[in-house]
Design an enzyme around this catalytic site. Structure first.
Site, short mmCIF file in Angstrom:
data_model
loop_
_atom_site.label_atom_id
_atom_site.label_comp_id
_atom_site.label_asym_id
_atom_site.label_seq_id
_atom_site.Cartn_x
_atom_site.Cartn_y
_atom_site.Cartn_z
N SER A 39 0.83 -1.21 0.00
CA SER A 39 0.00 0.00 0.00
C SER A 39 0.85 1.26 0.00
O SER A 39 0.57 2.22 -0.72
CB SER A 39 -0.93 0.02 1.22
OG SER A 39 -1.86 -1.03 1.13
N SER A 106 -3.02 -11.04 -2.27
CA SER A 106 -3.29 -12.00 -3.36
C SER A 106 -2.33 -13.18 -3.29
O SER A 106 -1.45 -13.32 -4.11
CB SER A 106 -3.26 -11.31 -4.72
OG SER A 106 -2.11 -10.53 -4.93
#
Length: 194
Positions: A39, A106
């Site tokens: 992020s 993921s």
């Protein structure tokens, strides 16, 4: 397959949008362990693109789970559905001529491959944000690794759930070795963005 639904073609094509904005749309898919820097990197890269007059948007894992995917848990089936939905949203951004930056753990290669296959060749750029479990645990701003180690968080990637490292990512950014600023410079260079 859903019946009685037809895909409507847009009156403005992706190619027209790209030509007008002077950029090629793409998904820059940041993958890595929790607290590896996904992020932070995606947002720093977004700022760098903005300063270069590029249109980009960050889809962040936590933010998406506040709305679009707030009905999903963290078991394997939910994680797969989470990534499938994000892939579909990212594809819409591609069609709009944007550069979409995704910051999701993921953990499964197959799920990342499903997203890659949704778009044209060269439009999916897998960025492996590499950091060891030990480094991520030390820098963990949310204290999640300690909670996972105590059994308070089940199915936590890197502790009680697997993370499948990318086998052939387009870019590897080692956040143990390089600063965020150095990683952003590496990204700009790798993607040939001035």
């Amino acid at each position: 397959m859903v019946e009685n639904i037809v895909w409507h073609q847009a009156s403005v094509t992706k190619q027209e949008r790209e030509a007008k904005s002077g950029q090629k749309s793409a998904i820059v898919w940041f993958t890595g362990l929790s607290a590896s820097g996904k992020s932070t990197l995606a947002n720093a890269f977004s700022r760098a693109l903005f300063e270069r007059n590029k249109q980009a948007y960050v889809l962040d894992g936590d933010n998406i789970r506040h709305g679009l995917n707030n009905d999903l848990g963290f078991d394997e089936v939910s994680r797969k559905e989470n990534i499938r939905r994000i892939g579909e949203v990212a594809k819409l951004f591609i069609d709009s001529g944007q550069i979409v930056l995704t910051a999701f753990i993921s953990p499964y290669r197959a799920d990342r491959q499903v997203v890659r296959e949704l778009v044209e060749d060269g439009e999916f750029i897998e960025v492996y944000v590499k950091a060891s479990v030990d480094a991520c645990s030390k820098r963990d701003p949310k204290g999640l690794y300690e909670k996972a180690k105590r059994g308070e968080i089940p199915n936590f990637t890197g502790v009680s759930a697997p993370y499948e490292e990318p086998e052939n990512p387009e870019i590897v950014l080692d956040t143990e070795q390089y600063t965020i600023e150095e990683c952003v410079e590496q990204l700009l260079k790798a993607l040939n963005i001035q």
